[in-house]
Design a protein around this motif. Structure first.
Motif, PDB file in Angstrom:
ATOM      1  N   UNK A 188       2.772  -9.506   8.308  1.00 47.00           N
ATOM      2  CA  UNK A 188       1.907  -8.959   7.194  1.00 47.00           C
ATOM      3  C   UNK A 188       0.999  -8.186   7.744  1.00 47.00           C
ATOM      4  N   UNK A 189       0.293  -8.589   8.824  1.00 48.42           N
ATOM      5  CA  UNK A 189      -0.888  -7.814   9.355  1.00 48.42           C
ATOM      6  C   UNK A 189      -0.487  -6.672  10.140  1.00 48.42           C
ATOM      7  N   UNK A 190       0.821  -6.607  10.807  1.00 45.86           N
ATOM      8  CA  UNK A 190       1.211  -5.653  11.501  1.00 45.86           C
ATOM      9  C   UNK A 190       1.557  -4.506  10.583  1.00 45.86           C
ATOM     10  N   UNK A 191       2.287  -4.723   9.422  1.00 46.51           N
ATOM     11  CA  UNK A 191       2.851  -3.814   8.445  1.00 46.51           C
ATOM     12  C   UNK A 191       1.458  -3.135   7.606  1.00 46.51           C
ATOM     13  N   UNK A 192       0.270  -4.049   7.382  1.00 47.51           N
ATOM     14  CA  UNK A 192      -0.844  -3.438   6.664  1.00 47.51           C
ATOM     15  C   UNK A 192      -1.451  -2.524   7.637  1.00 47.51           C
ATOM     16  N   UNK A 193      -1.449  -2.587   8.790  1.00 51.05           N
ATOM     17  CA  UNK A 193      -2.028  -1.709   9.716  1.00 51.05           C
ATOM     18  C   UNK A 193      -1.295  -0.460  10.072  1.00 51.05           C
ATOM     19  N   UNK A 194       0.056  -0.472  10.321  1.00 50.98           N
ATOM     20  CA  UNK A 194       0.887   0.381  10.959  1.00 50.98           C
ATOM     21  C   UNK A 194       1.451   1.185   9.810  1.00 50.98           C
ATOM     22  N   UNK A 223      -8.149 -11.101  10.719  1.00 54.00           N
ATOM     23  CA  UNK A 223      -7.206  -9.996  10.800  1.00 54.00           C
ATOM     24  C   UNK A 223      -6.860  -9.400   9.303  1.00 54.00           C
ATOM     25  N   UNK A 224      -6.928 -10.277   8.246  1.00 57.19           N
ATOM     26  CA  UNK A 224      -7.093  -9.844   6.928  1.00 57.19           C
ATOM     27  C   UNK A 224      -8.253  -9.256   6.506  1.00 57.19           C
ATOM     28  N   UNK A 225      -9.277  -9.986   6.854  1.00 55.62           N
ATOM     29  CA  UNK A 225     -10.583  -9.392   6.225  1.00 55.62           C
ATOM     30  C   UNK A 225     -10.799  -8.091   6.764  1.00 55.62           C
ATOM     31  N   UNK A 226     -10.570  -7.695   7.865  1.00 55.42           N
ATOM     32  CA  UNK A 226     -10.905  -6.463   8.637  1.00 55.42           C
ATOM     33  C   UNK A 226     -10.006  -5.404   7.913  1.00 55.42           C
ATOM     34  N   UNK A 227      -8.788  -5.758   7.236  1.00 53.17           N
ATOM     35  CA  UNK A 227      -8.003  -4.538   6.826  1.00 53.17           C
ATOM     36  C   UNK A 227      -8.295  -4.531   5.091  1.00 53.17           C
ATOM     37  N   UNK A 228      -8.907  -5.574   4.404  1.00 53.19           N
ATOM     38  CA  UNK A 228      -9.349  -5.120   3.099  1.00 53.19           C
ATOM     39  C   UNK A 228     -10.423  -4.458   2.838  1.00 53.19           C
ATOM     40  N   UNK A 229     -10.221  -3.364   2.053  1.00 48.47           N
ATOM     41  CA  UNK A 229     -11.353  -2.366   1.808  1.00 48.47           C
ATOM     42  C   UNK A 229     -12.214  -2.998   0.561  1.00 48.47           C
TER      43      UNK A 229
END
Length: 301
Positions: A157-163, A188-194
């Motif tokens: 999930x983290x990879x897809x959320x970023x790429x 990693x989730x926190x850094x991707x949540x806007x």
């Protein structure tokens, strides 16, 4: 700024043409209360509208991070708002399809080695171009079990959320305290949540208003005495475990309709008119076990 680009944009025109206003109006009509949530969604819509205008003018910008976190107790409208958010993102051109795929841990995590990756990737394939809503997302992480496969799903999930953030928006949902612990354990989730949106519990007045909407859709109504009984029910039920706001209310009304049907059948000795068939009485509410006991551990009925 190139000569081919416009020098100004009409934000109101973009807003009207996109149909976002219609979605926001539907959200206001469909959901009782939730003022802070509705304001936050309007703020996000405005941000995306301005970002779209900046793109049209060729202003330097970075693609916005759109992944979100919805926190609050069950039955507070998180899934409904996620669906409306998908529509807004689609109308403004941030996702291709605008559909919502709602899942839990069981849809993503397998039971044996080699099972999790295919399950997670299949869900992601279905969600591409839209919004993936993961309810009770913290259950993906179970550090007490060394052989748990949730971490594998998290990494995918983290990879897809970023790429692939330009083709998929992920919304993580659940209780606020558990989501905080989940983000602390998985930075990693926190850094991707806007965007973090908090969903408050409904007040008793709001739940009564919701009951009217629910019953009206089925051509039912509460008698005056039933409204008083339902208010008493909510006050008691709220103090018991597993209270789920509108979800618990819906269950209570479904059971009241069952009791009404049983009462009408047993009492009828002749024709029954539409008024009787459509009215929930106080006794249909008061027959709930909630009124018999408020002991800890009772879930009511």
């Amino acid at each position: 700024m190139t000569p081919d680009r416009p020098t100004s944009v009409d934000l109101r025109a973009i807003y009207e043409e996109s149909g976002v206003g219609k979605i926001l109006d539907e959200l206001d009509r469909e959901l009782v209360g939730l003022g802070p949530v509705k304001r936050r969604i309007r703020e996000i819509a405005a941000l995306l509208l301005v970002d779209r205008a900046r793109r049209e003018l060729g202003l330097a910008h970075e693609p916005p991070t759109l992944h979100m976190s919805f926190t609050g107790n069950p039955g507070t409208g998180k899934t409904t708002v996620a669906g409306r958010m998908a529509g807004i993102l689609h109308r403004l051109g941030y996702i291709r399809k605008g559909h919502l795929v709602s899942v839990t841990r069981d849809d993503l995590v397998g039971q044996y080695i080699g099972h999790t990756a295919p399950k997670t990737k299949e869900i992601l394939k279905k969600a591409m171009g839209g919004v993936l809503f993961i309810d009770e997302a913290y259950y993906l992480y179970r550090p007490e079990n060394e052989r748990d496969y949730g971490q594998e799903s998290i990494e995918i999930l983290l990879q897809i959320m970023e790429n692939q953030r330009d083709d998929l928006v992920v919304i993580l949902a659940g209780y606020e305290d558990r989501m905080d612990r989940f983000f602390s354990a998985n930075p990693g989730f926190r850094s991707r949540i806007a965007h973090h949106v908090e969903f408050p519990d409904y007040s008793d007045d709001e739940l009564l208003a919701i009951s009217e909407v629910m019953l009206e859709r089925l051509n039912y109504r509460l008698s005056a005495d039933a409204e008083v009984a339902l208010r008493r029910y909510l006050a008691l039920r709220r103090e018991q475990p597993h209270f789920s706001n509108a979800r618990s209310l819906r269950n209570a009304l479904d059971r009241a309709r069952l009791r009404q049907a049983k009462r009408l059948f047993e009492e009828s000795e002749g024709p029954v008119d539409a008024e009787a068939l459509s009215t929930i009485s106080a006794e249909d509410i008061l027959a709930s076990r909630v009124f018999e006991t408020s002991q800890a551990g009772s879930t009511g009925s």
